[in-house]
Enzyme design. Sequence first.
Site, short mmCIF file in Angstrom:
data_model
loop_
_atom_site.label_atom_id
_atom_site.label_comp_id
_atom_site.label_asym_id
_atom_site.label_seq_id
_atom_site.Cartn_x
_atom_site.Cartn_y
_atom_site.Cartn_z
N ASN A 381 -6.59 2.30 -6.74
CA ASN A 381 -6.85 2.16 -5.30
C ASN A 381 -5.82 2.92 -4.48
OD1 ASN A 381 -4.79 0.35 -6.05
ND2 ASN A 381 -5.11 -0.81 -4.18
N CYS A 383 -3.13 1.94 -3.23
CA CYS A 383 -1.72 1.61 -3.53
C CYS A 383 -1.45 1.55 -5.03
CB CYS A 383 -1.33 0.29 -2.87
SG CYS A 383 -1.60 0.26 -1.09
N GLU A 385 -2.35 -0.32 -7.53
CA GLU A 385 -2.13 -1.54 -8.32
C GLU A 385 -3.43 -2.20 -8.77
OE1 GLU A 385 -2.76 -3.47 -4.34
OE2 GLU A 385 -2.10 -1.57 -5.14
#
Length: 701
Positions: A381, A383, A385
Amino acid sequence: MIANEVAKSWILLNNEIMIKHDDEYSLHKDKEAVRAYFLEYVNKNTVFFYTLKEKIDYLIEQNYYINFYEWFTFEQMEEVFNFVYAKKFRFQSFMSAFKFFQSYALRDDSGEKFLERYEDRVVAVALFLAREEGVAKAIEYAEIFINQEYQPATPTFLNAGKKRSGELVSCFLDEIGDNLNGIGYAVDSAMKLSSIGGGVSFNISKIRARGEAIKGVEGRAGGVLPIMKIMEDTFSYANQLGQRPGAGAVYLNIFHSDIEEFLDCKKINVDEKVRIKSLSIGIIVPDKFMELAEKDEAAYLIYPHTVMQEYGQYLDELDMDLMYEELITNPNIKKKKINARHLLVKIAQTQKESGYPYIFFKENANREHALNGLGKVKFSNLCTEIMQVSEVSDINIYGKEDTIRYGISCNLGSLNIATVMDNKRIKETVKTAMRALTVVSDVTDIEMVPSIAKANRELHSVGLGAMNLHGFLAKSFIMYESDEALDFANTFFMMMNYYSLEASMEIAKERQRTFVGCEKSAYADGTYFDKYLNRDYMPKSDKVKELFEGMHIPTIEDWAQLKEQVKEHGVYHAYRLAIAPNQSTSYIMNATASVMPIVDIIEVREYGDSTTYYPMPYLTNDNYFYFKSAYDMDQMKVLRLISVIQRHIDQGVSTILHTNSKDSTRDLAKYYIYAHKLGLKSLYYTRTRKSTIDECVSCSA
C-alpha cells in the site's frame, strides 16, 4: 524566531525550551506552554454546557453526533464520561494538545468553537465501538484510549460517533486488469475511494508494456505511464471535500519492460510529459532479480502481454524462480537485456533524488504468508505495511456479469509500547484493541467498490501496529542499536502476536465463524506455529527481563495450547498485524512514531508565522544521548532490529532508510541487499539528510 510581534504566549513559552541553563535545555517550559494554551485559547474557545445531558442532547439534536440513545441510556453514557474524566488526563506536550485541537477535536459549524475535549472524543469513539456490546465494553475501550495504551488510526479516531463523517477505514488496494474495462473500473474505484478520504494503491504489473500489440497490431500499446497520468489526475480531482488531498500509489514488477520509464518519472530533471509529481510509486522485486543483481549477471525485462499470449498467465503471477529461464529462452516472449546491478543503482539514484520508489520484496512476503493456500501477496500500500492476498477482477462490458475477486482494505490502530509496558497490560490492551478493530471491520461496507467490499466481508482483515519504540527504549536507558533493543523487540512483538492470535481465535469461537478459506491456511494445518514451538522468545538480558517483570510471557507450552485451539476453532481475521508510520496520531499520544528511530531530538515545526518545538517523548537531560538521530545510526543495525520485529508480524513493517548525502548509490544498494537477506518484506521511503555545517543536536550539546 517569531515573525509575528504579537506572538501567542504559549508559543513563546514553547520556544523557551531551547534556552540553555548550565548546558541543559529548559524542557519544563513545554508543560507551561500546554497550560497557557488551554487557559488562553482552548478554554475560551470551547462551547460551555451546564450539564452533561445538555451537552449530549445538543450534539445529537444538532447533527454533530449519531443518536447514542438508540443504544445507551443517559445514565450509561454518564458512567463512561465519569470513568474517563476521573482519570484526570493531561497532555504531556504542547505538540500533543495542539495536534489534537487542530486536527481531531469536533468544532461547531462555524469552525471557530470546540465542542469536544480529548476526553469527549475518547468517549464518543468508545460508545460508537461498543454500541452493540453495552456499557461495560464501552468502558473497556475508553480505558485503553484514555490511558493512551492504544490509539485507533486517524479515520476511526476522527470520525467514529459523528453524524457527518467520513469512513472509519482509509487504506485500500486493488489490482488493475489489462483491458479498458479493468482500467475503467480502477479509475472509477480510485475516484470513489479518494473522495471518502482513502489512500489507494494499485498493482499495475498486468498492464501491457509500451509498444506491445493491441488486437494483434504491434506497437500500439502506450504502456503504464499513461495509466499513471490518469491516476494522478484522478487523485488530484477526487479529494475529501477539499480538506484532505487524494493520495495514491502504483506498484510495478521489476521484470516489467516499462520499469526504467517507470523509475524515470520521479526524476527532477525529466520531461514534464513523463514526470509524475504526486502519485507514489513502488516496485515489486522477486528473489530472482536480487539473485541476478548479487551475482552481477544480466537480467531480462519482459513484455507482459507476450507472456499472457504464450502461457495464458500474467507475468507478475508467475514464480520467477521456476519460470525465468524458460521465459528468457522462449523466442515467443519479447524481452530486453539490461544489467541487473545497474538497475539496482538506478533505483538508488531515484531514491536519493525523490525518496521513491518503495520496494516490496515479493518472496519474503510470501515465504511467511499464512494464506498461501488461498493466494499470493503481490504488492503493498501507500505506506508499505499492508500485505494481503489479492486477485484481479474480470470486468466485462456493461450488461454482462463481472467476476469480482479480492481487493484489499485494512483498518489500523497502534499500541503505545511505553504505556502498555509501564502499566504491564500487553495482554489486556492487545485483546481489547483487536475487539475494537473488529468492530470497525464489521461496520464497514465500501459497497461502491465491490472488490474492496468482498475482501472486507470475507477476510475481516485488521492491522494492529505499534508506536513509541524509540521513546520507550530511551526512557529505559537502552540504545536503539543495541543487542538489548533486539532482545526487547523479540519478546514484545512475540507477545503482541500471541495475544492478537488468541483474541482472533476467541472471536471465531464466539461467533462460530472464521474468515473465508481459513481451513486452507497455515493456521488450520498448524504449520504457522512451528517457529514458536521450536524455540522460546523469552528475554535473555537481565535489563530486559526486568522490564517484563510482573507480566506473563507466553511459553512454548502456551503456543502449543494455542495451536490446538486454533486448529479446533479457527481464527476470525485473515490478517491481524501491520506496523504503519502513524506520524499524526503519535503526536497525540506523545509517542515516537511507529518503531522507527527518531530524526530530531527536538523537532522543529513551522505553523503559519510561528516556530514550535517538540521535544521527544520522555526526553530529559539525563537520557538525552539515548535519543540518537536515525541519520546518525548504522542503518544495518536499524534494519536488523526491524527484521526481528518483522518475524512476528503477519503483514509488514513500514521501514524508512535514513541516509546522508555522502552515502553513495552503491551504499543504498547494499542496504537493499541486506534488507532482503534479513527477510524484510518492504522498504518505505529513503530519506537523505543534506550536508550542512551544523552538527546534530546531540553532538553539539
